[in-house]
Write a protein that holds these residues in place. Structure first.
Motif, PDB file in Angstrom:
ATOM      1  N   THR A   2       4.809   6.980 -13.571  1.00 23.21           N
ATOM      2  CA  THR A   2       4.886   7.451 -12.199  1.00 23.21           C
ATOM      3  C   THR A   2       4.502   6.338 -11.238  1.00 23.21           C
ATOM      4  OG1 THR A   2       4.279   9.669 -12.922  1.00 23.21           O
ATOM      5  CG2 THR A   2       4.093   9.194 -10.570  1.00 23.21           C
ATOM      6  N   THR A   3       5.378   6.103 -10.242  1.00 24.83           N
ATOM      7  CA  THR A   3       5.092   5.090  -9.233  1.00 24.83           C
ATOM      8  C   THR A   3       4.090   5.639  -8.233  1.00 24.83           C
ATOM      9  OG1 THR A   3       7.320   4.209  -9.446  1.00 24.83           O
ATOM     10  CG2 THR A   3       6.081   3.603  -7.471  1.00 24.83           C
ATOM     11  N   LYS A   4       3.051   4.873  -7.986  1.00 28.44           N
ATOM     12  CA  LYS A   4       2.043   5.341  -7.040  1.00 28.44           C
ATOM     13  C   LYS A   4       2.588   5.323  -5.617  1.00 28.44           C
ATOM     14  CE  LYS A   4      -1.419   2.589  -8.333  1.00 28.44           C
ATOM     15  NZ  LYS A   4      -2.808   2.053  -8.360  1.00 28.44           N
ATOM     16  N   LYS A   5       2.168   6.284  -4.818  1.00 35.07           N
ATOM     17  CA  LYS A   5       2.569   6.322  -3.417  1.00 35.07           C
ATOM     18  C   LYS A   5       1.894   5.182  -2.659  1.00 35.07           C
ATOM     19  CE  LYS A   5       3.372  11.321  -3.122  1.00 35.07           C
ATOM     20  NZ  LYS A   5       2.976  12.581  -2.427  1.00 35.07           N
ATOM     21  N   LYS A   6       2.551   4.798  -1.572  1.00 37.17           N
ATOM     22  CA  LYS A   6       2.036   3.692  -0.762  1.00 37.17           C
ATOM     23  C   LYS A   6       1.292   4.259   0.446  1.00 37.17           C
ATOM     24  CE  LYS A   6       5.848   0.607  -2.055  1.00 37.17           C
ATOM     25  NZ  LYS A   6       5.014  -0.206  -2.974  1.00 37.17           N
ATOM     26  N   LEU A   7       0.035   3.861   0.559  1.00 36.33           N
ATOM     27  CA  LEU A   7      -0.790   4.250   1.711  1.00 36.33           C
ATOM     28  C   LEU A   7      -1.070   3.001   2.538  1.00 36.33           C
ATOM     29  CD1 LEU A   7      -2.655   6.196   3.326  1.00 36.33           C
ATOM     30  CD2 LEU A   7      -4.488   5.577   1.725  1.00 36.33           C
ATOM     31  N   THR A 100       6.049  -3.511   6.343  1.00 35.70           N
ATOM     32  CA  THR A 100       5.358  -2.946   5.180  1.00 35.70           C
ATOM     33  C   THR A 100       5.679  -1.463   5.107  1.00 35.70           C
ATOM     34  OG1 THR A 100       3.551  -4.531   5.444  1.00 35.70           O
ATOM     35  CG2 THR A 100       3.124  -2.600   4.061  1.00 35.70           C
ATOM     36  N   PRO A 101       6.243  -0.985   3.995  1.00 31.07           N
ATOM     37  CA  PRO A 101       6.601   0.434   3.896  1.00 31.07           C
ATOM     38  C   PRO A 101       5.381   1.307   3.584  1.00 31.07           C
ATOM     39  CG  PRO A 101       7.195  -0.707   1.878  1.00 31.07           C
ATOM     40  CD  PRO A 101       6.677  -1.766   2.818  1.00 31.07           C
ATOM     41  N   TYR A 102       5.473   2.561   3.933  1.00 30.45           N
ATOM     42  CA  TYR A 102       4.417   3.518   3.615  1.00 30.45           C
ATOM     43  C   TYR A 102       5.012   4.867   3.232  1.00 30.45           C
ATOM     44  CZ  TYR A 102       5.091   5.661   8.285  1.00 30.45           C
ATOM     45  OH  TYR A 102       5.615   6.297   9.388  1.00 30.45           O
TER      46      TYR A 102
END
Length: 816
Positions: A2-7, A100-102
Motif C-alpha cells: 500500500t502506497t502511503k498518502k502524502k501529507l 509538491t503534491p498532497y
C-alpha cells in the motif's frame, strides 16, 4: 504494498509541531510527510523568546523539534522555503523548489505582527517581536553603548520585550494606547501595580500614547507622539498585536473571515485541507495562546487518522514572563450588572486579588503579587464550579476552604485529568499521571523530558511536583533547592541564571543585585562566584585570585608542613632527557627533599619553600615547562598508553590524541578537577574507564567515555558515544567539557553533574544534536583565548609577586 498518502504541512511552528507529535505517536507510518517552513529552522517554543531576549535562555534551550527529531521520524523538511500557492484542483503546493503534491494538506501559517501605519515604520531599527530573527536583531541593538529602545504596545509581548531589553542595560520607554497596561488581561488596579513595578525597574511607561511618527533619516532616531512628546530611540519594537496569516488560504479560495474558518474537526471549507494555529478562526474566535492551539492540533491529528474528535472553545489564562513579577489572569473580569466581585488588597506586600462571580461561579480572576492559586481558580472557571459553600474563604485560595487549611495534595488529587497544569506546553494532569505510571517516572527531570510539563518558563514546577507527589506518594522525593551558602537563599543554578540574565560581571555586582546577606561573601560562595564569572564572561571578567583557594591562589599545592609541591605539565605523560635534566637541576639547586612520579604520569617536586616558587618556575620555564595545574579546578592530566606507535595491540595513536587534547584544553577552569585518559586498545592500560573523560581506541575509531570516578567514590565510566576520527573525538570532548563548565555547580565533579542532568540528556546534546555540540565547542574555543596563559610565567614576570615574599621581608619593606 500500500502506497502511503502524502501529507504536506505548511508552517513549522508550535501548532504543527504538536500535530506531528500526536500523529506520529498514534500512527508513525500513516503518511509520507513534507514540512515547509518560512524560517530557516525547525520548531521552537515562541513563548520562550522573551527569556532568550533577556538572556535567561539560549535558542538551543527552546528548540522543541531539532533536525535529528525530524530525520528520525522520516519527515522531509523544507526549511527556509515558503509556499507561494495552493492549487486545490491539482492538489499541489508551489514553492521555490517547484510543485509538491498532497493527499491531505495542513495550513499552519500562524500570524503576522501588526505594524501601525505611521511614517517611518520602514526605517532600519524598527522591529516586530515575533521570531528568532527579531530577537537576534534586538540583542545586537542592546549591545551598543547607551542604546535606547521604545516599545510600542503595553500588552503581554511588549512588556516582556521591555523588561528583557532593560535587563540588557538599555533605556526603555513603553508607549501604550489605552489607559492602563495589559488592559485585555488586567483590570486598572492590577495594571497600576504592574506599572509601579516596571517603573521601579527603570522603565518609563507612557499610557494613552498615540504614536504620530517614527523619526529618522537613515535609521531610527526617535518616536513622536500626537501630543508633541518625543522619545529618542535607537530601536523601536512594534508589539501592538497580531493578525492571522491567511493570504495563501484567500488566494486558494478557502472560506476566510478574520482567520481561516474551520469546523470542530479542524477542517476548512475544502475537506482535504485542515488548518490549525493562530491562522484559524473557530466559532468567531481566533486564538493566540498555546493551550487551545495544542488542543486544536491534537484534534486535527485525529481527523487525519479518521478518528472522531471535536475542538471546543476554551477558556485561556495568561502569565507574564518577567522575572520577579507574579501575575496571573484568566477568564472575563469586565464589570457587568449581573456580576459581583471579591477583592483582597495588601498594599504593604504589593498583593492584589480579584475574583469576578456570576451566579455563584467564578468567571474571571486577576492575581498580582501572589499568583500560586491561579491554576486552581482557572480550573473552577473552566468547570463552572458552584462555589457557594466556599464563598467566604474563596479569595484565600485552595488551602483555606471551609475555614481550615486543606492538604495541598488532596486539592491536587481532586483536580480532574483534563485540568491544565502547564500552560506553556498545554499539558494536562492526566497526561502527566499517565506518563508517570506507564514509564515509571520518578523525577521532575524525567517528567519534563517525557511530557514537557514545566520545561519552558518553569512557573508551574511546584504544581507539577504536587501532581507527582499525589501520584507516587512516598516514592517521590522533591528536588529541593540547596542554597549556595548561608549568604544567600539562592541555589547554584539560580545564581548562574541570574548572572547571565542580569549581565553581572563582578562579585560586588552579583552580591548587590542578588541581595547577598553578607557584605563580602564567605569562603564557600566567593570561589563559586569567581568561577561562574570566569566561565560566563571570559573576555570581560578579571579573575579575582583572592577569591580562590590557597592552592589556586599561589599555583602550587600546599603540604602539611607549609611547604609546596610543584608539578610541571608533561603533555600526555611524555617527556625527554632535556626536561628530566632540567627537573634534576631544579631539585639540586633548591634542595628539594622529595621527587615523586604521580598517578597522572608526571613528576611532583615536594617540599619547596613558598618564597622559592617564582625562582623554581622561572628555571622550569626556561626548559619549556608550563604549570601542570595540579592544584586547579581545571584540566589536570591526560594519561596515555603508548598506543599504536609502539604497542603490538594498539589500534590508534593514543599518545598523539592525548597530547592533542591536553595542549588544546589546558588552562580551562572547570567546576571541579578534570582528569582524562586515552587508552590505545580495549586492554585499557591508561585506565580510561575511571576518569572524568576517557577514550578507548578501537579498530573503527574512538569510544568516548565520561562520568567515572576513582577517589572517595569508585565509579566506572558511562559510554558517551563512538566517533571515527581523532579530530571528532577532540571536538566532542571539548563540547562535553564546555557543557559541564556551563551547567556544573562549583566543586561538583563530572559524574555527579551527569547524574543530576541525566546521561541520556548529555548524550542527546553532545552526540545527537550537531548544532548544540558545535555551539558548545565554539564557546570553549572562545574562552581558551583568555584561559591559556601560564600562571607561573605571569608571576615570574612580576604579577602578584609580593604574594611569595616572606612576612619578614614584607615588614621590612613597609618600615622603609
Amino acid at each position: 504494498m500500500t502506497t502511503k498518502k502524502k501529507l504536506v504541512v505548511i508552517g513549522a511552528g508550535m501548532a504543527s509541531g504538536r500535530l506531528l507529535e500526536t500523529l506520529l505517536e498514534a500512527a508513525p507510518d500513516a503518511y509520507d510527510i513534507t514540512l515547509f517552513g518560512a524560517e530557516p529552522r525547525g520548531n521552537y517554543n515562541r513563548i520562550m523568546l522573551s527569556p532568550v531576549l533577556a538572556g535567561d535562555k539560549a535558542y538551543e534551550d527552546i528548540v522543541t523539534h531539532d533536525a535529528a527529531w525530524y530525520a528520525g521520524k522520516g519527515i522531509a523538511c523544507r526549511f527556509g522555503e515558503a509556499v507561494t500557492r495552493i492549487d486545490r484542483d491539482a492538489k499541489t503546493v508551489t514553492s521555490a523548489g517547484g510543485e509538491t503534491p498532497y493527499d491531505k494538506l495542513v495550513i499552519a501559517t500562524g500570524s503576522a505582527p501588526f505594524i501601525i501605519p505611521v511614517a517611518g515604520r520602514d526605517l532600519p531599527g524598527v522591529r516586530a517581536f515575533r521570531d528568532l530573527d527579531d530577537v537576534e536583531a534586538m540583542i545586537e541593538a542592546a549591545g551598543q553603548p547607551g542604546a535606547r529602545a521604545v516599545v510600542i504596545g503595553g500588552g503581554l509581548l511588549g512588556l516582556e520585550a521591555a523588561a528583557a531589553l532593560r535587563s540588557r542595560g538599555m533605556e526603555v520607554v513603553v508607549l501604550h494606547l489605552m489607559g492602563h497596561l495589559m488592559e485585555r488581561q488586567l483590570d486598572p488596579a492590577a495594571g497600576h501595580l504592574l506599572r509601579k513595578e516596571l517603573e521601579g525597574r527603570g522603565i518609563t511607561v507612557h499610557t494613552q500614547a498615540q504614536t504620530k511618527a517614527i523619526l529618522g533619516n537613515e535609521s531610527v532616531e526617535a518616536v513622536l507622539l500626537d501630543d508633541g512628546t518625543v522619545y529618542p530611540a535607537d530601536l523601536v519594537v512594534m508589539a501592538v498585536g497580531i493578525r492571522p496569516e491567511t493570504r495563501l488560504a484567500v488566494d486558494a479560495g478557502l472560506e476566510v473571515e478574520r482567520g481561516i474558518l474551520i469546523d470542530d474537526q479542524a477542517l476548512t471549507s475544502d475537506p482535504d485541507i485542515l488548518a490549525v494555529g493562530e491562522c484559524v478562526e473557530h466559532q468567531r474566535v481566533c486564538y493566540g495562546l498555546v493551550a487551545p492551539l495544542y488542543t486544536m492540533a491534537s484534534v486535527a491529528a485525529k481527523t487525519l487518522l479518521g478518528e472522531t474528535a471535536a475542538f471546543r472553545p476554551l477558556e485561556t489564562a495568561t502569565q507574564l514572563k518577567v522575572t520577579g513579577v507574579n501575575l496571573y489572569s484568566a477568564g472575563d473580569f469586565a464589570d457587568a450588572e449581573d456580576r459581583e466581585e471579591i477583592v483582597l488588597r495588601d498594599a504593604a506586600s504589593g498583593i492584589y486579588k480579584r475574583l469576578v462571580l456570576k451566579e455563584n461561579r467564578i468567571v474571571g480572576a486577576v492575581l498580582y503579587g501572589e499568583a500560586a492559586d491561579g491554576p486552581w481558580f482557572f480550573d473552577h472557571i473552566r468547570n463552572r464550579t458552584d462555589i457557594s459553600e466556599m464563598r467566604e474563604t474563596l479569595i484565600f485560595g485552595q488551602s483555606f476552604q471551609g475555614g481550615a487549611p486543606l492538604d495541598p495534595m488532596a486539592a491536587v488529587a481532586a483536580l480532574p485529568d483534563e485540568a491544565e497544569i502547564c500552560g506553556c506546553n498545554g499539558v494536562c494532569k492526566g497526561r502527566i499521571v499517565g506518563a508517570i505510571r506507564e514509564k515509571g517516572l520518578t523525577t521532575l527531570d524525567e517528567v519534563r523530558a517525557h511530557t514537557k510539563a514545566s520545561a519552558s518558563c518553569g512557573t508551574c514546577t511546584g504544581l507539577v511536583e504536587q501532581v507527582m507527589q499525589a501520584t507516587l506518594g512516598d516514592a517521590f522525593t522533591p528536588q529541593a533547592v540547596t542554597p549556595m551558602c548561608g549568604c544567600t537563599p539562592l541555589g547554584h543554578d539560580e545564581v548562574r541564571r541570574l548572572i547571565r540574565a542580569k549581565e553581572l560581571k563582578s562579585i560586588p555586582a552579583v552580591m548587590q543585585e542578588l541581595e547577598w546577606r553578607s557584605s563580602g561573601g564567605c569562603a564557600k560562595c566567593r570561589p563559586a562566584l569567581n568561577y561562574y564569572l570566569v566561565c560566563d564572561w571570559p573576555d570581560e571578567y578579571a579573575d579575582d585570585y583572592q577569591s580562590r583557594f590557597i592552592n589556586e591562589r599561589v599555583h602550587a599545592n600546599i603540604q602539611k608542613d607549609g611547604t609546596y609541591s610543584v608539578v610541571p605539565r608533561m603533555w600526555g605523560g611524555m617527556t625527554s632527557a632535556k626536561e628530566l635534566r632540567a627537573i634534576a637541576d631544579v631539585v639540586d639547586k633548591f634542595d628539594i627533599p622529595a621527587v615523586k612520579v604521580t598517578g597522572g604520569q608526571r613528576i611532583d617536586m615536594l617540599g619547596i619553600r613558598k618564597e622559592d616558587l617564582p625562582a623554581v618556575w622561572e628555571d622550569l620555564g626556561k626548559a619549556g615547562f608550563v604549570s601542570g595545574h595540579a592544584y586547579a579546578k581545571g584540566l589536570r592530566t591526560v594519561k596515555t598508553c603508548v598506543g599504536s606507535d609502539w604497542c603490538r595491540f594498539g589500534t590508534q595513536d593514543s599518545t598523539g590524541l592525548g597530547i592533542a587534547i591536553e595542549k588544546f584544553m589546558w588552562g580551562s577552569w572547570t567546576p571541579a578537577k578534570v582528569k582524562m585518559a586515552v587508552s590505545g586498545c580495549p586492554r585499557n592500560c591508561a585506565e580510561a574507564t575511571c576518569k572524568d573523560v576517557g577514550v578507548i581506541c578501537v579498530d573503527s575509531g574512538f569510544e568516548i567515555h565520561f562520568a567515572g570516578a576513582a577517589g572517595l567514590d569508585i565509579k566506572g565510566t558511562e559510554v558517551l558515544g563512538h566517533v571515527a576520527t581523532a579530530e571528532e573525538a577532540l571536538r566532542h570532548i571539548a563540547a562535553l567539557v564546555q557543557m559541564y563548565r556551563e551547567q556544573g555547580h562549583y566543586l561538583e565533579r563530572i559524574y555527579k553533574w551527569a547524574k543530576r542532568i541525566g546521561l541520556d540528556e548529555i548524550r542527546r546534546q553532545i552526540m545527537d544534536d550537531a548544532g548544540r555540540r558545535a555551539a558548545y565547542y565554539e564557546r570553549f574555543v572562545f574562552s581558551q583565548q583568555f584561559a591559556q596563559v601560564d600562571p607561573w610565567s605571569e608571576r615570574v614576570s612580576g604579577k602578584d609577586k609580593h604574594e611569595f615574599n616572606p612576612l619578614a621581608i614584607l615588614e621590612l619593606e613597609a618600615a622603609q
